[in-house]
Design an enzyme around this catalytic site. Structure first.
Site, PDB file in Angstrom:
ATOM      1  CD1 TRP A  85     -54.906  14.281  30.579  1.00 28.13           C
ATOM      2  CD2 TRP A  85     -54.451  12.675  32.358  1.00 28.13           C
ATOM      3  NE1 TRP A  85     -54.065  13.472  30.327  1.00 28.13           N
ATOM      4  CE2 TRP A  85     -54.019  12.420  31.299  1.00 28.13           C
ATOM      5  CE3 TRP A  85     -54.466  12.034  33.547  1.00 28.13           C
ATOM      6  CZ2 TRP A  85     -53.163  11.097  31.128  1.00 28.13           C
ATOM      7  CZ3 TRP A  85     -53.763  10.705  33.274  1.00 28.13           C
ATOM      8  CH2 TRP A  85     -52.867  10.438  32.182  1.00 28.13           C
ATOM      9  CG  ASP A 106     -53.292  19.126  35.244  1.00 28.16           C
ATOM     10  OD1 ASP A 106     -52.012  19.237  34.696  1.00 28.16           O
ATOM     11  OD2 ASP A 106     -53.568  18.061  34.888  1.00 28.16           O
ATOM     12  CE  LYS A 135     -47.387  15.286  29.632  1.00 32.14           C
ATOM     13  NZ  LYS A 135     -47.557  13.788  29.506  1.00 32.14           N
TER      14      LYS A 135
END
Lengths: 359, 359
Positions: B101, B169, B193
């Site tokens: 990511w 993040d 999530k």
């Protein structure tokens, strides 16, 4: 259970059968022991939903294999950005301005500093019509239009003639009728009117156009990134796509887009008929030959102060979403696919009664 | 009804109580006669949900009124673009690379041609750790990190020290623990999530930073556009925000982030304990001091060919989502908030039994 009649402009009503189906399997999709909302996008369970939805859309509209169907996020507003980013090669991009949404699209083209021209506009008459007199350039990078204008209640009956790729924002008349596919470059829309919940943008793109993009465009904003990744370069709005797929099944069960369009035409005829019949009390905003079969915007010209009363009493009679957009005021009835002919009859009866009592 | 144990990395499990609540009012929100999915975002009904969710997030983390909470679309991937677009002033932006990511985030910064530097990376050891040795520049435009790495199963125990705005993040450890708010510039994450369905990105931003943006940045990609519009410059993912709000209520009922973090710590201890106890059969990917309490990635080092068998038999025993990410292979158990201690016990019992039978 008492359900209201939903005239919201979007997000808007969803057929009760579709809601019931989603509710029924909300805790366990197809008996698998988990909700589709909890499913990984990287499993055949979800991928099949996405692939099926894609195929159904191609079939409903008749798009050939020259086209790909993407499910993106960010609404039409992000498409205002992605379209010039991906399609402008430095030649002229043409826009026709028919309201708030095209104005915003033009603004984003301007911010990007691309070469563009507004070839026609109905701003001079407060966007009450679709312009008919303009000249298109077949060599343009693209010609951009908004198929249906949610706020002002206008709609293209036929798309402009051009040999340049035509880019169509169909957010508020998606899945409401068949359209001519001649020279379609991009046909797109946020799905939250006739396609389910907010948060999914359907983008149908002629595949070759995706190759125009420069390597200076952010990777995630390139159409070709999502084409290669089957719309899953990043996690898509899985529940939204699932609901869209249920909505597509409902449209297919109803007989497809031609059948839906015919029903929508009858609903619009009934409602405009009432407005015209009671001319002097009510008055429609759009000029007659530009009237939308999706969004009907009108005023109580007899006495504008009656408008809030109209909206309030309609709500007391089980009808929501009739307040006009803040840009235009008055009344707006959005009669999307999920609004039945009988629902419009209820509205029309109420309108007659309201005019009789207050006229 | 048999529900599986959901170890998906995201979208992932949602507590049954939350699903049931959403299911119960799916046809008629608070008895109003329409689903929240059919509600206009321009009504107090929906606005209250959004405003409440915003307040709950500020309170759970302790963000002051110097911060605003936005609900955007496009996932972390679009934030990789928006962050440099909005925060880079031409001074250096710093990145720490801890996996897929951050690599993508760095790539988007590079495409935009901003001045950036990767000040530390754990790529040389296949991202099995959080780098600890680096020098930060207090004058940088920002320092960018990914709090928890879903794929490699690593996690910052403490955030780096810097006087530059820290951009975090937190997609895969959002709402899993309290974090230090020192010098936080942006704290963001896709909510899929611990916060509900896919399709909503929560962005907490220090308000003054939103003013940095140039007028060459697309209007809809400016944070300040959405700040001014309460995240409704365009139609937000209304159902996703509604589900997020229900998830926040569930977190508050559980006792808040400290309580949740303590439970998560116990679950992780149990699972890593099993891996370490059966060292030689299983082996964790992350170095011990970098282990994530959310995503536990490991291999069957005794015989890697047993891994598909493990995943298959686990599924037969009611556990889904245990296949490792394609970048790493092996096994990954994502033990987000909705996975209970008892659920992890079931996994650990299965792991012991599997090792006994196949070891």
């Amino acid at each position: 259970m008492d359900r209201v009649i939903n005239f919201n402009a979007g997000p808007s009503g969803i057929p009760l059968d579709v809601l019931k189906k989603a509710q029924e399997e909300f805790l366990s999709y197809h008996g698998l022991g988990y909700s589709i909302i909890e499913a990984s996008h990287r499993t055949p369970i979800f991928e099949n939903i996405l692939f099926n939805a894609r195929d159904k859309i191609k079939k409903l509209y008749g798009f050939s294999d020259d086209y790909d169907v993407l499910f993106l996020q960010g609404g039409a507003s992000l498409q205002f950005v992605q379209i010039p980013m991906n399609l402008s090669t430095g030649k002229k991009a043409e826009y026709i301005n028919t309201g708030v949404w095209t104005t915003k699209a033009i603004k984003e083209a301007q911010i990007q500093g691309i070469n563009y021209e507004v070839i026609a506009s109905s701003e001079d008459t407060n966007f009450d019509r679709i312009p008919t007199s303009y000249k298109t350039d077949d060599e343009a990078d693209y010609l951009y239009i908004c198929s249906n204008n949610t706020i002002y209640g206008t709609q293209y009956k036929e798309f402009p003639k051009t040999k340049a790729p035509l880019v169509v924002d169909s957010s508020s008349d998606l899945f409401s009728r068949k359209v001519s596919l001649d020279n379609i470059g991009i046909f797109y829309g946020g799905i939250q009117k006739n396609g389910g919940p907010a948060g999914v943008t359907m983008v149908v793109i002629r595949k070759d156009l995706a190759e125009r993009v420069s390597d200076k465009v952010p990777n995630i904003l390139r159409y070709k990134t999502q084409m290669k990744a089957d719309s899953m370069s990043n996690t898509p709005n899985t529940f939204g796509i699932y609901m869209l797929d249920l909505m597509l099944d409902w449209i297919i069960e109803k007989g497809g887009l031609d059948k839906i369009a015919s029903l929508n035409g009858e609903k619009a005829k009934l409602l405009y008929g009432c407005i015209d019949e009671l001319d002097g009390f009510y008055k429609g905003h759009a000029q007659r030959n530009s009237r939308s079969i999706m969004n009907v915007s009108y005023n109580i010209v007899a006495n504008k102060e009656l408008e809030p009363k109209f909206v309030k009493e309609a709500m007391e009679n089980g009808m929501i979403g009739l307040k006009g957009h803040r840009h235009l005021g008055g009344i707006r009835a959005s009669i999307y696919n999920s609004v039945s002919y009988e629902n419009v009859e209820v509205l029309v009866d109420f309108m007659r009664e309201f005019a009789r009592k207050n006229g």
